[in-house]
Design a protein around this motif. Structure first.
Motif, PDB file in Angstrom:
ATOM      1  N   LEU A   1       0.838  -1.182   0.000  1.00  0.00           N
ATOM      2  CA  LEU A   1       0.000   0.000   0.000  1.00  0.00           C
ATOM      3  C   LEU A   1       0.888   1.253   0.000  1.00  0.00           C
ATOM      4  O   LEU A   1       0.688   2.189  -0.754  1.00  0.00           O
ATOM      5  N   ARG A   2       1.920   1.190   0.845  1.00  0.00           N
ATOM      6  CA  ARG A   2       2.814   2.324   0.955  1.00  0.00           C
ATOM      7  C   ARG A   2       3.477   2.621  -0.403  1.00  0.00           C
ATOM      8  O   ARG A   2       3.559   3.746  -0.845  1.00  0.00           O
ATOM      9  N   VAL A   3       3.884   1.525  -1.019  1.00  0.00           N
ATOM     10  CA  VAL A   3       4.556   1.691  -2.309  1.00  0.00           C
ATOM     11  C   VAL A   3       3.599   2.279  -3.337  1.00  0.00           C
ATOM     12  O   VAL A   3       3.941   3.196  -4.077  1.00  0.00           O
ATOM     13  N   ARG A   4       2.366   1.759  -3.294  1.00  0.00           N
ATOM     14  CA  ARG A   4       1.410   2.236  -4.311  1.00  0.00           C
ATOM     15  C   ARG A   4       1.053   3.700  -4.118  1.00  0.00           C
ATOM     16  O   ARG A   4       0.826   4.434  -5.056  1.00  0.00           O
ATOM     17  N   VAL A   5       0.952   4.112  -2.844  1.00  0.00           N
ATOM     18  CA  VAL A   5       0.548   5.491  -2.585  1.00  0.00           C
ATOM     19  C   VAL A   5       1.751   6.435  -2.580  1.00  0.00           C
ATOM     20  O   VAL A   5       1.721   7.510  -3.150  1.00  0.00           O
ATOM     21  N   ALA A   6       2.820   5.982  -1.924  1.00  0.00           N
ATOM     22  CA  ALA A   6       3.937   6.903  -1.689  1.00  0.00           C
ATOM     23  C   ALA A   6       4.679   7.279  -2.957  1.00  0.00           C
ATOM     24  O   ALA A   6       5.011   8.442  -3.142  1.00  0.00           O
ATOM     25  N   TRP A   7       4.936   6.333  -3.826  1.00  0.00           N
ATOM     26  CA  TRP A   7       5.770   6.662  -4.974  1.00  0.00           C
ATOM     27  C   TRP A   7       5.101   7.585  -5.984  1.00  0.00           C
ATOM     28  O   TRP A   7       5.725   8.530  -6.445  1.00  0.00           O
ATOM     29  N   PRO A   8       3.805   7.338  -6.263  1.00  0.00           N
ATOM     30  CA  PRO A   8       3.168   8.327  -7.148  1.00  0.00           C
ATOM     31  C   PRO A   8       3.132   9.714  -6.514  1.00  0.00           C
ATOM     32  O   PRO A   8       3.253  10.732  -7.200  1.00  0.00           O
ATOM     33  N   THR A   9       2.985   9.764  -5.177  1.00  0.00           N
ATOM     34  CA  THR A   9       2.987  11.066  -4.503  1.00  0.00           C
ATOM     35  C   THR A   9       4.354  11.716  -4.668  1.00  0.00           C
ATOM     36  O   THR A   9       4.465  12.903  -4.983  1.00  0.00           O
ATOM     37  N   ALA A  10       5.381  10.910  -4.438  1.00  0.00           N
ATOM     38  CA  ALA A  10       6.747  11.421  -4.575  1.00  0.00           C
ATOM     39  C   ALA A  10       6.967  11.954  -5.985  1.00  0.00           C
ATOM     40  O   ALA A  10       7.538  13.023  -6.192  1.00  0.00           O
ATOM     41  N   ASN A  11       6.483  11.216  -6.939  1.00  0.00           N
ATOM     42  CA  ASN A  11       6.583  11.620  -8.341  1.00  0.00           C
ATOM     43  C   ASN A  11       5.932  12.993  -8.548  1.00  0.00           C
ATOM     44  O   ASN A  11       6.520  13.898  -9.128  1.00  0.00           O
ATOM     45  N   ARG A  12       4.729  13.145  -7.988  1.00  0.00           N
ATOM     46  CA  ARG A  12       4.032  14.432  -8.156  1.00  0.00           C
ATOM     47  C   ARG A  12       4.793  15.572  -7.497  1.00  0.00           C
ATOM     48  O   ARG A  12       4.852  16.672  -8.004  1.00  0.00           O
ATOM     49  N   TYR A  13       5.353  15.284  -6.333  1.00  0.00           N
ATOM     50  CA  TYR A  13       6.158  16.293  -5.633  1.00  0.00           C
ATOM     51  C   TYR A  13       7.258  16.823  -6.551  1.00  0.00           C
ATOM     52  O   TYR A  13       7.496  18.014  -6.630  1.00  0.00           O
ATOM     53  N   LEU A  14       7.927  15.907  -7.211  1.00  0.00           N
ATOM     54  CA  LEU A  14       9.045  16.316  -8.061  1.00  0.00           C
ATOM     55  C   LEU A  14       8.551  17.051  -9.294  1.00  0.00           C
ATOM     56  O   LEU A  14       9.106  18.076  -9.691  1.00  0.00           O
ATOM     57  N   VAL A  15       7.497  16.528  -9.896  1.00  0.00           N
ATOM     58  CA  VAL A  15       6.974  17.152 -11.119  1.00  0.00           C
ATOM     59  C   VAL A  15       6.459  18.562 -10.805  1.00  0.00           C
ATOM     60  O   VAL A  15       6.747  19.517 -11.525  1.00  0.00           O
ATOM     61  N   ASN A  16       5.727  18.691  -9.695  1.00  0.00           N
ATOM     62  CA  ASN A  16       5.176  19.998  -9.337  1.00  0.00           C
ATOM     63  C   ASN A  16       6.258  21.035  -9.096  1.00  0.00           C
ATOM     64  O   ASN A  16       6.045  22.222  -9.277  1.00  0.00           O
ATOM     65  N   ARG A  17       7.383  20.584  -8.648  1.00  0.00           N
ATOM     66  CA  ARG A  17       8.480  21.528  -8.373  1.00  0.00           C
ATOM     67  C   ARG A  17       9.405  21.691  -9.565  1.00  0.00           C
ATOM     68  O   ARG A  17      10.470  22.272  -9.449  1.00  0.00           O
ATOM     69  N   ASN A  18       9.025  21.125 -10.671  1.00  0.00           N
ATOM     70  CA  ASN A  18       9.816  21.214 -11.889  1.00  0.00           C
ATOM     71  C   ASN A  18      11.185  20.536 -11.743  1.00  0.00           C
ATOM     72  O   ASN A  18      12.124  20.840 -12.465  1.00  0.00           O
ATOM     73  N   LEU A  19      11.282  19.606 -10.795  1.00  0.00           N
ATOM     74  CA  LEU A  19      12.539  18.882 -10.618  1.00  0.00           C
ATOM     75  C   LEU A  19      12.565  17.669 -11.544  1.00  0.00           C
ATOM     76  O   LEU A  19      13.601  17.076 -11.799  1.00  0.00           O
ATOM     77  N   LEU A  20      11.399  17.302 -12.012  1.00  0.00           N
ATOM     78  CA  LEU A  20      11.255  16.165 -12.916  1.00  0.00           C
ATOM     79  C   LEU A  20      10.260  16.572 -13.990  1.00  0.00           C
ATOM     80  O   LEU A  20       9.265  17.215 -13.693  1.00  0.00           O
ATOM     81  N   GLN A  21      10.579  16.224 -15.243  1.00  0.00           N
ATOM     82  CA  GLN A  21       9.673  16.624 -16.320  1.00  0.00           C
ATOM     83  C   GLN A  21       9.045  15.418 -16.994  1.00  0.00           C
ATOM     84  O   GLN A  21       9.746  14.449 -17.300  1.00  0.00           O
ATOM     85  N   LEU A  22       7.770  15.516 -17.161  1.00  0.00           N
ATOM     86  CA  LEU A  22       7.046  14.473 -17.893  1.00  0.00           C
ATOM     87  C   LEU A  22       7.001  14.909 -19.353  1.00  0.00           C
ATOM     88  O   LEU A  22       6.574  16.013 -19.661  1.00  0.00           O
ATOM     89  N   THR A  23       7.456  14.055 -20.248  1.00  0.00           N
ATOM     90  CA  THR A  23       7.480  14.454 -21.659  1.00  0.00           C
ATOM     91  C   THR A  23       6.183  14.086 -22.351  1.00  0.00           C
ATOM     92  O   THR A  23       5.366  13.328 -21.815  1.00  0.00           O
ATOM     93  N   GLU A  24       6.016  14.605 -23.541  1.00  0.00           N
ATOM     94  CA  GLU A  24       4.829  14.298 -24.347  1.00  0.00           C
ATOM     95  C   GLU A  24       4.628  12.803 -24.531  1.00  0.00           C
ATOM     96  O   GLU A  24       3.523  12.324 -24.626  1.00  0.00           O
ATOM     97  N   GLN A  25       5.728  12.096 -24.649  1.00  0.00           N
ATOM     98  CA  GLN A  25       5.661  10.650 -24.901  1.00  0.00           C
ATOM     99  C   GLN A  25       5.461   9.871 -23.607  1.00  0.00           C
ATOM    100  O   GLN A  25       5.659   8.665 -23.568  1.00  0.00           O
TER     101      GLN A  25
END
Ligand SMILES: Nc1ncnc2c1ncn2[C@@H]1O[C@H](COP(=O)(O)OP(=O)(O)O)[C@@H](O)[C@H]1O
Ligand SMILES: [Mg+2]
Length: 386
Positions: A313-337
């Motif tokens: 459960l932790r893995v399923r919830v925590a990692w997507p959250t972590a991903n969003r944290y990075l994307v929202n701060r422009n530390l990680l970029q999601l490309t068109e593809q």
């Protein structure tokens, strides 16, 4: 290719100049956009390609060449996107030539993004696979390094103070609580100008701080600058550890990174994730690979079944959250593809953070294990179109 930032500012003259350079030769024209990391080379190349795409009936093609061999990318692209059947019996070099020879008709723009250097690596991995000289291909290169004399060159500088302010303003409107951001800048015009100056008018730093302002709508601009000041020492240390030489100009970005890094403390997984991502090659990657790395280590110990479920459960919830944290701060970029990429400078910063983590070796191990496992799944004769 990506869509580019919706708030492109301050580069009209350079766009025009790029186009002029390409007009002056109807043969192979190689323009290099040189300049430090985060100054906007990639963005300029992208905006140029998008704005002038009608001039390139032969199409636009984007190759992220840092750490990757150009030939392999050309062959893959021709096979999957152009539907070419490349004669297998040809030598690899000839296969690449075959691709250029069978490219769709008309002038084509080929972008080689982020060429790491023009010395040895370039001569091995890029030069032999360039499109033929004296041809309808225009090659646009971005690099931190200055190219040799065979290239025409545009040196990109930081933004003008006006453009920097505009970037900060539009940033805040787009991602913040709509107009709060704009009002904030109007409330503190002098502080906003000072902030831009402090950041050295470098787009990457402005982006990071713009996001930071959005995420903290109640902070004044003056306060944010104070916080940045406090990060100066840490930022200096960070820069000394990266391969960067241009310390002063990038101090602002490094401080902005430190500030964002602190902000991630409330989600430790996001810090860990950033560090894990720095292990990936500097090319766009698929998220499933990241997930595999994470889950691999989580499974390492023999958990009781109940614990396992919790962990799941932790893995399923925590990692997507972590991903969003990075994307929202422009530390990680999601490309068109739908692949992810880290800005090279951010990647270097995360690498230095990784070096300080006690888990660093564990992360590296799980990364290697995952990559080996994935590599083993690849059949000897490739059957899947990627
Ligand atoms: N002229 C610009 N207007 C708005 N945003 C920009 C501009 N130039 C760069 N950026 C943004 O700044 C960040 C860094 O730019 P990038 O092109 O990746 O730098 P470089 O390739 O020189 O390292 C990116 O998020 C990009 O979208
Ligand atoms: Mg770049």
């Amino acid at each position: 290719m990506n869509r580019g930032t919706p708030h492109f500012v301050g580069r009209d003259a350079q766009l025009e100049q790029l186009h002029q350079e390409f007009q002056q030769t109807n043969q192979l024209a190689i323009c290099a956009i040189a300049g430090m990391g985060g100054v906007g080379k990639t963005e300029l190349a992208l905006q140029y390609a998008l704005r002038y795409q009608d001039n390139y009936p032969g199409g636009l093609c984007w190759f992220p060449v840092r750490g990757l061999d150009l030939g392999t990318q050309v062959v893959n692209f021709a096979r999957t996107k152009l539907g070419l059947t490349i004669p297998e019996e040809l030598e690899f070099n000839q296969q690449v030539e075959y691709c250029w020879g069978h490219w769709p008709e008309g002038t084509a723009l080929i972008v080689l993004d982020d060429v790491p250097s023009f010395s040895k690596d370039y001569k091995q991995r890029i030069q032999p696979y360039l499109p033929p000289a004296q041809s309808r291909f225009k090659v646009l290169v971005t690099s931190r390094q200055r190219p040799g004399a065979s290239y025409r060159r545009i040196d990109l500088d930081v933004l003008s103070p006006e453009a920097a302010l505009e970037l900060l303003r539009s940033r805040s409107v787009a991602y913040g609580q709509s107009l709060v951001g704009k009002e904030r800048i109007e409330k503190e015009p002098n502080e906003a100008e000072a902030l831009c100056e402090w950041l050295g008018y470098l787009p990457l730093g402005l982006e990071l701080v713009g996001r930071y302002l959005d995420i903290h709508p109640n902070l004044t601009i003056a306060k944010v600058q104070k916080r940045l000041e406090k990060k100066k020492l840490a930022a200096k240390a960070l820069l000394y550890q990266t391969e960067q030489g241009e310390i002063t100009a990038q101090l602002g970005v490094a401080a902005a990174f430190e500030l964002s890094w602190d902000d991630l403390k409330e989600c430790p997984e996001a810090q860990q994730l950033g560090c894990r991502l720095s292990l990936f090659a500097p090319a766009p990657f698929d998220w499933f690979l990241v997930e595999k790395c994470v889950i691999e280590t989580e499974d390492e110990d023999d958990w009781e079944e109940e614990q396992e479920e919790l962990e799941d459960l932790r893995v399923r919830v925590a990692w997507p959250t972590a991903n969003r944290y990075l994307v929202n701060r422009n530390l990680l970029q999601l490309t068109e593809q739908q692949t992810y990429r880290l800005h090279q400078l951010i990647r270097e910063f995360f690498l230095t953070k990784l070096a300080q983590l006690p888990e660093a070796d564990g992360y590296k191990q799980s990364f290697c294990q995952t990559m080996v496992a994935v590599a083993q799944e690849i059949p000897d004769t490739p059957t899947q179109i990627v």
